[in-house]
Design a protein around this motif. Sequence first.
Motif, PDB file in Angstrom:
ATOM      1  N   ASN A  70       0.681  -1.033   0.074  1.00  0.00           N
ATOM      2  CA  ASN A  70      -0.040  -0.047  -0.072  1.00  0.00           C
ATOM      3  C   ASN A  70       0.872   1.229  -0.027  1.00  0.00           C
ATOM      4  O   ASN A  70       0.609   2.118  -0.736  1.00  0.00           O
ATOM      5  N   ALA A  71       1.884   1.310   0.915  1.00  0.00           N
ATOM      6  CA  ALA A  71       2.855   2.676   0.842  1.00  0.00           C
ATOM      7  C   ALA A  71       3.617   2.481  -0.175  1.00  0.00           C
ATOM      8  O   ALA A  71       4.054   3.573  -0.792  1.00  0.00           O
ATOM      9  N   GLN A  72       4.089   1.593  -0.907  1.00  0.00           N
ATOM     10  CA  GLN A  72       4.784   1.435  -2.031  1.00  0.00           C
ATOM     11  C   GLN A  72       4.074   1.963  -3.514  1.00  0.00           C
ATOM     12  O   GLN A  72       4.732   2.569  -4.291  1.00  0.00           O
ATOM     13  N   PHE A  73       2.801   1.596  -3.422  1.00  0.00           N
ATOM     14  CA  PHE A  73       2.164   1.732  -4.960  1.00  0.00           C
ATOM     15  C   PHE A  73       1.041   2.813  -5.064  1.00  0.00           C
ATOM     16  O   PHE A  73       0.817   3.322  -6.043  1.00  0.00           O
ATOM     17  N   TYR A  74       0.564   3.366  -3.925  1.00  0.00           N
ATOM     18  CA  TYR A  74      -0.414   4.388  -3.925  1.00  0.00           C
ATOM     19  C   TYR A  74       0.276   5.499  -3.942  1.00  0.00           C
ATOM     20  O   TYR A  74       1.400   5.724  -3.357  1.00  0.00           O
ATOM     21  N   SER A  75       0.102   6.385  -4.899  1.00  0.00           N
ATOM     22  CA  SER A  75       0.590   7.707  -5.225  1.00  0.00           C
ATOM     23  C   SER A  75       0.383   8.590  -3.988  1.00  0.00           C
ATOM     24  O   SER A  75      -0.577   8.593  -3.490  1.00  0.00           O
ATOM     25  N   VAL A  76       1.284   9.653  -3.946  1.00  0.00           N
ATOM     26  CA  VAL A  76       1.193  10.314  -2.681  1.00  0.00           C
ATOM     27  C   VAL A  76       0.507  11.680  -3.095  1.00  0.00           C
ATOM     28  O   VAL A  76       0.937  12.507  -4.143  1.00  0.00           O
ATOM     29  N   TRP A  77      -0.504  12.141  -2.395  1.00  0.00           N
ATOM     30  CA  TRP A  77      -1.180  13.338  -2.745  1.00  0.00           C
ATOM     31  C   TRP A  77      -0.545  14.511  -2.410  1.00  0.00           C
ATOM     32  O   TRP A  77       0.317  14.592  -1.528  1.00  0.00           O
ATOM     33  N   PRO A  78      -0.707  15.549  -3.251  1.00  0.00           N
ATOM     34  CA  PRO A  78      -0.229  16.884  -2.829  1.00  0.00           C
ATOM     35  C   PRO A  78      -0.535  17.382  -1.325  1.00  0.00           C
ATOM     36  O   PRO A  78      -1.693  17.173  -1.142  1.00  0.00           O
ATOM     37  N   ALA A  82       6.311  14.362   2.816  1.00  0.00           N
ATOM     38  CA  ALA A  82       7.033  13.750   1.695  1.00  0.00           C
ATOM     39  C   ALA A  82       7.567  12.710   2.460  1.00  0.00           C
ATOM     40  O   ALA A  82       7.799  11.547   1.950  1.00  0.00           O
ATOM     41  N   HIS A  83       7.987  12.654   3.897  1.00  0.00           N
ATOM     42  CA  HIS A  83       8.504  11.411   4.401  1.00  0.00           C
ATOM     43  C   HIS A  83       7.704  10.630   4.564  1.00  0.00           C
ATOM     44  O   HIS A  83       8.144   9.395   5.030  1.00  0.00           O
ATOM     45  N   PHE A  84       6.389  10.497   4.770  1.00  0.00           N
ATOM     46  CA  PHE A  84       5.623   9.610   5.092  1.00  0.00           C
ATOM     47  C   PHE A  84       5.653   8.212   4.377  1.00  0.00           C
ATOM     48  O   PHE A  84       5.546   7.205   5.012  1.00  0.00           O
ATOM     49  N   ARG A  85       5.872   8.402   3.127  1.00  0.00           N
ATOM     50  CA  ARG A  85       6.119   6.908   2.240  1.00  0.00           C
ATOM     51  C   ARG A  85       7.251   6.247   2.755  1.00  0.00           C
ATOM     52  O   ARG A  85       7.091   5.004   3.108  1.00  0.00           O
ATOM     53  N   ASN A  86       8.375   6.885   2.993  1.00  0.00           N
ATOM     54  CA  ASN A  86       9.451   6.240   3.237  1.00  0.00           C
ATOM     55  C   ASN A  86       9.353   5.766   4.700  1.00  0.00           C
ATOM     56  O   ASN A  86       9.993   4.562   4.959  1.00  0.00           O
ATOM     57  N   VAL A  87       8.883   6.619   5.382  1.00  0.00           N
ATOM     58  CA  VAL A  87       8.585   5.971   6.877  1.00  0.00           C
ATOM     59  C   VAL A  87       7.890   4.601   6.949  1.00  0.00           C
ATOM     60  O   VAL A  87       8.164   3.655   7.653  1.00  0.00           O
ATOM     61  N   ALA A  88       6.668   4.707   6.154  1.00  0.00           N
ATOM     62  CA  ALA A  88       5.694   3.454   5.982  1.00  0.00           C
ATOM     63  C   ALA A  88       6.638   2.242   5.475  1.00  0.00           C
ATOM     64  O   ALA A  88       6.358   1.216   6.128  1.00  0.00           O
ATOM     65  N   ILE A  89       7.261   2.643   4.567  1.00  0.00           N
ATOM     66  CA  ILE A  89       7.838   1.254   3.850  1.00  0.00           C
ATOM     67  C   ILE A  89       9.031   0.730   4.674  1.00  0.00           C
ATOM     68  O   ILE A  89       8.851  -0.433   4.936  1.00  0.00           O
ATOM     69  N   VAL A 296      -7.631   5.355  -0.466  1.00  0.00           N
ATOM     70  CA  VAL A 296      -6.809   6.540  -1.060  1.00  0.00           C
ATOM     71  C   VAL A 296      -5.285   6.129  -0.763  1.00  0.00           C
ATOM     72  O   VAL A 296      -4.450   6.965  -1.023  1.00  0.00           O
ATOM     73  N   GLY A 297      -5.101   5.070   0.113  1.00  0.00           N
ATOM     74  CA  GLY A 297      -3.698   4.954   0.455  1.00  0.00           C
ATOM     75  C   GLY A 297      -3.406   5.312   1.906  1.00  0.00           C
ATOM     76  O   GLY A 297      -3.877   6.380   2.317  1.00  0.00           O
ATOM     77  N   GLN A 298      -2.676   4.660   2.835  1.00  0.00           N
ATOM     78  CA  GLN A 298      -2.452   5.130   4.193  1.00  0.00           C
ATOM     79  C   GLN A 298      -1.792   6.332   4.318  1.00  0.00           C
ATOM     80  O   GLN A 298      -1.982   6.965   5.264  1.00  0.00           O
ATOM     81  N   ILE A 299      -1.067   6.587   3.490  1.00  0.00           N
ATOM     82  CA  ILE A 299      -0.209   7.776   3.582  1.00  0.00           C
ATOM     83  C   ILE A 299      -0.824   9.049   3.141  1.00  0.00           C
ATOM     84  O   ILE A 299      -0.342  10.310   3.492  1.00  0.00           O
ATOM     85  N   ASN A 300      -1.940   8.983   2.604  1.00  0.00           N
ATOM     86  CA  ASN A 300      -2.847  10.040   2.513  1.00  0.00           C
ATOM     87  C   ASN A 300      -4.180  10.300   3.275  1.00  0.00           C
ATOM     88  O   ASN A 300      -4.985  11.226   2.960  1.00  0.00           O
ATOM     89  N   GLU A 301      -3.950   9.228   4.236  1.00  0.00           N
ATOM     90  CA  GLU A 301      -5.392   9.267   5.190  1.00  0.00           C
ATOM     91  C   GLU A 301      -5.597  10.818   5.688  1.00  0.00           C
ATOM     92  O   GLU A 301      -6.677  11.437   5.929  1.00  0.00           O
ATOM     93  N   ARG A 302      -4.463  11.382   6.432  1.00  0.00           N
ATOM     94  CA  ARG A 302      -4.446  12.769   6.881  1.00  0.00           C
ATOM     95  C   ARG A 302      -4.790  13.788   5.967  1.00  0.00           C
ATOM     96  O   ARG A 302      -5.659  14.713   6.192  1.00  0.00           O
ATOM     97  N   ILE A 303      -4.235  13.769   4.976  1.00  0.00           N
ATOM     98  CA  ILE A 303      -4.714  14.955   4.021  1.00  0.00           C
ATOM     99  C   ILE A 303      -6.003  14.741   3.433  1.00  0.00           C
ATOM    100  O   ILE A 303      -6.678  15.628   2.876  1.00  0.00           O
ATOM    101  N   ALA A 304      -6.320  13.538   3.058  1.00  0.00           N
ATOM    102  CA  ALA A 304      -7.971  13.364   2.826  1.00  0.00           C
ATOM    103  C   ALA A 304      -8.944  13.707   3.671  1.00  0.00           C
ATOM    104  O   ALA A 304      -9.917  14.439   3.342  1.00  0.00           O
ATOM    105  N   LEU A 305      -8.644  13.721   4.927  1.00  0.00           N
ATOM    106  CA  LEU A 305      -9.517  14.146   6.010  1.00  0.00           C
ATOM    107  C   LEU A 305      -9.474  15.496   6.174  1.00  0.00           C
ATOM    108  O   LEU A 305     -10.483  16.361   6.368  1.00  0.00           O
TER     109      LEU A 305
END
Length: 398
Positions: A70-78, A82-89, A296-305
């Motif tokens: 999930n962290a690897q393949f979901y695109s990061v929302w604007p 930036a570091h959320f994906r790396n931390v999750a992976i 929408v991807g775990q790394i985008n949860e906060r920005i989506a809300l």
Amino acid sequence: MNKEYCGIAVSVFLLGLFPVFFLLALQLILLVILVCVGVSFRKLDRYAFKPLATWHYLAFAQFYLVFLLNAQFYSVWPGTKAHFRNVAIESWGISLVCVLLLALWLHLQKTTDIKRAFIAWLPAGLTASFVVATGIYFYGAQAERPPLFTPSALIPPFWYLVLTMVSFVWFFEMSLSHKIWRLALFFFAGVMTIYGAARFAMLAWLLCGIVLIVWCHFQIARRRRVFFVLGASLGAIICVAGIVILDSLLGGVLSSRMQSFSKIEFTFESIGAQFLRLKIWAGATSVISDNLWLGVGQINERIALRIEMDWDRWLRAHQTYFSYLIAGGIPTLLSGVMMQSPTLSFLRAQNWRSFVPAFLGLGVVVTLNCFTDSLFQSAVNVQAFMLITVLLLKAKEA
């Protein structure tokens, strides 16, 4: 005392420190595991990998893999940091490796050694945690609701209660001194809720106390049940009264937060004003309804809300199962439910006498917390849950 027992004893003691030291405690346990596996590497054979095919290891491994992908393949929302994906992976990748290390390490352990360590060293670690928490609280080194060495003031009382319930496993096989020690730990768990002013933990603590009394009632001989009920009732009154008095002496922060329940009118506006979670859940359900199957991807949860609710806060859904759905839709929700399913093993008929407290802590308290917080979006919490569950399932064979 053999070196294998030393390793498991140190690990269980560190597990007792987890409510206070959180990530540091898990890092030290991982270090112990690495040392033990390294020292005894020649004792490993192909049978060491066989446990990986059992359900509880598969349940945790699939969960880590789902969130890693999930962290690897979901695109990061604007707008997402930036570091959320790396931390999750990194977090989920390390967690997946830990499944293998844990299986290899436990292959080297005797089930009786794990049982002995839980009985002797888990309460020692929990007692040390309580002493540290008490020192920090009264010294005033942190805020009015000290988070200790964790991200939130609500984490220490929650995990302390879970581990206290785990410490009651094999209660009827313990000496009188160890039984008294467990009762003291249960009182300490109530005090920890005062330190964190944790309303959920206090309600869960009361529930656990009631269930423990009922469970013990059915485990003892019929001729002694009347005396047990009288003693348990007196003990419960003293324990609850002690917590109430102590809270009032310490400023009554917990009682004032509990009294907020009485100020609610049963309207969305009134409840939402007292409990921010209700507004967050409304926003979360809106995000979920638009992305039910894949999220929408775990790394985008906060920005989506943040976008959905049109505010500047940076929060998760504060509900584990909503967070699963936001992260990856229905497949991720099913993965999360599967990850928690190994605790059902504690309810088997042959385990009823000893392991009901384990299910109470790891099954009931954890699941109830999942309805009020995004518990398992943190790899640290999942790792702790996995470690406790797998250790107990191994010790169950003793």
